[in-house]
Design an enzyme around this catalytic site. Structure first.
Site, PDB file in Angstrom:
ATOM      1  CG  ASN A 311       5.890   3.714   8.109  1.00 60.90           C
ATOM      2  OD1 ASN A 311       5.904   3.463   9.305  1.00 60.90           O
ATOM      3  ND2 ASN A 311       6.863   3.360   7.308  1.00 60.90           N
ATOM      4  CG  HIS A 312      -0.923   0.701   7.477  1.00 57.60           C
ATOM      5  ND1 HIS A 312      -1.453   0.040   8.565  1.00 57.60           N
ATOM      6  CD2 HIS A 312      -1.459   0.107   6.377  1.00 57.60           C
ATOM      7  CE1 HIS A 312      -2.277  -0.910   8.134  1.00 57.60           C
ATOM      8  NE2 HIS A 312      -2.290  -0.882   6.813  1.00 57.60           N
ATOM      9  N   PRO A 313       1.882  -0.829   6.788  1.00 60.46           N
ATOM     10  CG  PRO A 313       1.499  -3.047   6.137  1.00 60.46           C
ATOM     11  CD  PRO A 313       2.032  -1.738   5.639  1.00 60.46           C
ATOM     12  CB  VAL A 314       5.529  -0.399  10.378  1.00 63.69           C
ATOM     13  CG1 VAL A 314       5.924  -0.180   8.934  1.00 63.69           C
ATOM     14  CG2 VAL A 314       4.962   0.885  10.981  1.00 63.69           C
ATOM     15  CD  GLU A 317      -0.345   0.977  11.462  1.00 59.24           C
ATOM     16  OE1 GLU A 317       0.205  -0.089  11.123  1.00 59.24           O
ATOM     17  OE2 GLU A 317      -1.336   1.436  10.879  1.00 59.24           O
TER      18      GLU A 317
END
Ligand SMILES: Cc1cc2nc3c(=O)[nH]c(=O)nc-3n(C[C@H](O)[C@H](O)[C@H](O)COP(=O)(O)OP(=O)(O)OC[C@H]3O[C@@H](n4cnc5c(N)ncnc54)[C@H](O)[C@@H]3O)c2cc1C
Length: 331
Positions: A311-314, A317
């Site tokens: 997932n984003h923004p993690v 990533e």
């Protein structure tokens, strides 16, 4: 006197006190345990020892606002860590205001006045400080156990000798956690419990021999987390490996949390495509490292982490980029 069918020795570790001359009993000389009881922030904290505990206290007390000096006999910081990562740690800690004195041993402590002591170093320097932390390692706590009256044997390092099921040299007596030597972490002590529990009540399927990769974090700011081999260790073991590397600042999550500091590195075996190790110096690395450990434990190819949909923004990533290492595709 207590008697029991099974005895578990789980007495932990205690601070090593270095053989310094002078006033070691001064109320301005602390171990990592006693320093936490001090109510007043010292204006200047001198830390003897540049290991993990010394570094964590250096980072913490500098953040609190104390002047901090770290004295270490090593010629370089964190000799067991990746050299590039250690250099980055040194740069960030120095920018934060921590002073390092390399290649010097503290030799003598003298009271200067009610609020100050002076430390004489082997390089001829003198450091004055309001508090001194002895961060010179920890040793298995076997004091007052009377082991000398038993057939329980010790290792060369003074830890309780155990077999792969953590049984000591006396039947039905086990040793768990720091007192049995090796890596000193809370989660190792917990996992030692799993080994003993498995031996006594399980299928004998889990022992020290089957334990897999052990991640760890040095909780400085930002934290440094590590699992597996460094480049130097991989080289020494004869691996032909490729390296993945990225500056934390290049990743979107770093901008979201407004912390651009740090460097991530991973090492991949070119032959098997398996992950040999990771050194992650940067924010959120204590969580990330467990993901790398899991992939390593599963013997997964590095592409598993490279090609995940995150997932984003993690921060995880970042593995899309970090694991994009230059290895020829075989398919
Ligand atoms: C400053 C510092 C920071 C640390 N940070 C981390 C970290 O971030 N993460 C991490 O995983 N680990 C960390 N550790 C290490 C971690 O604390 C230890 O590895 C862990 O506590 C070991 O667990 P244990 O069960 O072996 O013993 P301990 O947790 O030390 O417990 C031993 C217990 O035995 C008792 N005891 C001792 N002698 C006797 C006796 N004769 N009779 C009865 N009871 C006795 C003690 O009082 C104590 O309660 C840190 C350690 C220090 C010093």
């Amino acid at each position: 006197m207590l008697t029991a069918e099974h005895i578990f020795i789980n007495t932990g570790a205690i601070s090593n006190i270095p053989p310094l001359k002078g006033d070691l009993t001064s109320n301005k000389v602390y171990t990592s345990t006693s320093l936490m009881d001090r109510k007043k922030l010292p204006q200047h904290l001198a830390i003897i020892g540049g290991g993990y505990i010394g570094m964590e206290f250096a980072s913490m007390y500098r953040t609190f606002g104390a002047e901090v000096t770290v004295i270490t006999p090593e010629e370089e910081l964190l000799p067991r860590e990746d050299r590039e990562i250690a250099a980055e740690v040194q740069k960030i800690m120095t920018e934060k205001g921590v002073r390092f004195i390399f290649g010097a041993r503290a030799q003598e402590i003298k009271e200067v006045n009610e609020d100050e002591v002076s430390l004489s170093l082997s390089n001829g320097e003198t450091v004055n400080a309001n508090a001194v932390l002895l961060a010179t390692g920890r040793k298995p706590n076997i004091e007052h156990l009377g082991l000398e009256n038993t057939s329980i044997e010790l290792t060369e390092d003074g830890a309780i000798k155990v077999n792969e099921h953590l049984e000591t040299t006396v039947r039905n007596v086990w040793a768990l956690g720091d007192v049995k030597g090796g890596m000193q972490f809370t989660y190792i002590s917990l996992d030692d419990y799993r080994i003993v529990e498995n031996y006594l009540f399980g299928d004998l399927g889990y022992s020290l021999d089957s334990r897999k990769n052990i991640p760890y974090t040095m909780f400085i700011d930002p934290p440094l987390s590590r699992v597996g081999l460094t480049a130097k260790e991989a080289e020494e073991k004869g691996y032909e490996f490729a390296e993945g590397k990225m500056l934390v600042a290049s990743h979107p999550r770093a901008h979201v949390i407004n912390d651009l500091r740090g460097l991530f590195k991973v090492f991949i075996d070119k032959k098997t495509k398996k992950i040999l190790g990771a050194s992650l110096f940067g924010p959120e690395s204590p969580e990330l490292i467990n993901l790398v450990k899991l992939a390593m434990d599963l013997d997964a190819p590095y592409t598993l982490l490279r090609d995940q949909i995150y997932n984003h923004p993690v921060m995880s990533e970042s593995f899309n980029t970090l694991f994009n290492v230059p290895i020829k595709r075989t398919v």
